[in-house]
Design an enzyme around this catalytic site. Sequence first.
Site, mmCIF file in Angstrom:
data_model
loop_
_atom_site.group_PDB
_atom_site.id
_atom_site.type_symbol
_atom_site.label_atom_id
_atom_site.label_comp_id
_atom_site.label_asym_id
_atom_site.label_seq_id
_atom_site.Cartn_x
_atom_site.Cartn_y
_atom_site.Cartn_z
ATOM 1 N N ARG A 245 13.196 -4.602 5.940
ATOM 2 C CA ARG A 245 13.896 -4.517 4.634
ATOM 3 C C ARG A 245 15.500 -4.472 4.794
ATOM 4 N NH1 ARG A 245 11.860 -2.691 -0.122
ATOM 5 N NH2 ARG A 245 13.487 -1.191 -0.269
ATOM 6 N N HIS B 101 5.352 6.129 -2.719
ATOM 7 C CA HIS B 101 6.763 6.603 -3.186
ATOM 8 C C HIS B 101 6.720 8.133 -3.593
ATOM 9 C CE1 HIS B 101 7.464 2.035 -4.566
ATOM 10 N NE2 HIS B 101 7.782 2.569 -3.280
ATOM 11 N N CYS C 287 0.804 -1.048 -0.101
ATOM 12 C CA CYS C 287 -0.111 0.023 0.030
ATOM 13 C C CYS C 287 0.959 1.050 -0.052
ATOM 14 C CB CYS C 287 -0.792 -0.117 1.067
ATOM 15 S SG CYS C 287 -0.126 0.238 2.846
ATOM 16 N N ALA D 282 3.331 1.566 2.699
ATOM 17 C CA ALA D 282 4.588 0.833 2.677
ATOM 18 C C ALA D 282 5.509 1.580 1.866
ATOM 19 C CB ALA D 282 4.104 -0.527 2.002
#
Length: 487
Positions: free
Chosen positions: A101, A201, A67, A70
Amino acid sequence: MSLATAEKLEDIKARNKALVAEVLEVYPEKTAKRRAKHLGTFEEGKPDCGVKSNIKSIPGVMTIRGCAYAGSKGVVWGPIKDMIHISHGPVGCGQYSWAARRNYYIGTTGVDTFVTMQFTSDFQEKDIVFGGDKKLAKIMDEIQDLFPLNKGITVQSECPIGLIGDDIEAVSKAKSKEYGGKTIVPVRCEGFRGVSQSLGHHIANDAVRDWVFDKAGDKPARFEQSPYDVAIIGDYNIGGDAWSSRILLEEMGLRVIAQWSGDGSIAELEATPKAKLNVLHCYRSMNYISRHMEEKYGIPWVEYNFFGPSKIAESLRRIASHFDDKIKEGAERVIAKYQALMDGVIAKYRPRLEGKKVMLFVGGLRPRHVIGAYEDLGMEVVGTGYEFGHNDDYQRTTHYVKDGTLIYDDVTGYEFEKFVEKIQPDLVGSGIKEKYVFQKMGVPFRQMHSWDYSGPYHGYDGFAIFARDMDMAINAPVWKLAKTPWN
């Protein structure tokens, strides 16, 4: 004859077409029509890969996307090490994205760096009813008391924040003023926005522009500038990737003044508009801010690929072309320096991996960037696709894939399993959600989001690790004890 053993290009294309038709048969007519646009075979000479992308996933299918939250918190902002990132909303989102990550960094955790810590406002029912602005302000006060060496705060909004209309911008502005101008960045990255993590992003890039760059304004640089200053953009230092890339840039004579987000700091973000060139690793997640800096500050940017010696050499020369002969000579010197190492790695592993077939399904840039590294080892990528790619990603992919490669966008769990079962690759490279499905099918697998707890894979040093890991995955004796569905 199976796809895995087909030799004629015409046979491969025909079988790919038949395979796509087969997986679509299980869907209702309307769903099959929609999914058909996302599946196809690359035709050499075409401007793109012939599939639609960046469209909402179909309800009811097993999509592998994330999403907007994220994309912002987990990718762009989270690795900035000296800022504290508040997951603003219920605890689950922060918990799920907590240190997942492997963004390596240097610092003392809990003192001056905070990447592997989770900060959440832990929304409860009363916060939904009465609002969470006061709670957010209180959390910021607690952060100032408990972690006085933090250099800034971001507020990563989860879904309820946008639904109830909390004013995180007002809280951030008020607290920034109260703390003497500290950088506090509200990020409207609620998970319901957009079709995938890709919009996250973009939202995060815009927050860098509005709350970091615009705040700094036209202030002079805090450091003595040089004609060789560059910024590494969009490398998240998974397993140390950014470090192995930075080494090569510095060895060729460039000075890295900023590196983000992996092992990055707020000071490096602020310094980036002073660079002479932005070198962009993950195009999908950071092209927005790179384009902004080109338009506003006149800083050119170049996409680079440090996976495998062939692409490393190509990228070093492309970067060097933006500078004078000193840097161009430096690039050739670096390439020559590592040639013997690369020849040794290839001599060791290529005989063990030659002709092995790979299928990829990853996010960001990896569905195209890692192809060259596999080819350096004599391997062939027979299928690839993006979780959240856009049309320009598939246009860029045409420079990497071969005629007849199977292409699948936002592939569903069912489709991917059927593709692997029919094509019978020697290796699947995808994410953690797919890993155990294929391993239980008896198919060698590498987790290509975070390198299966290995890495780095970037740079010359990283290629040696990459080759070892691919060999270890494919040639492990355990696969002799496990049967695949087609055996």
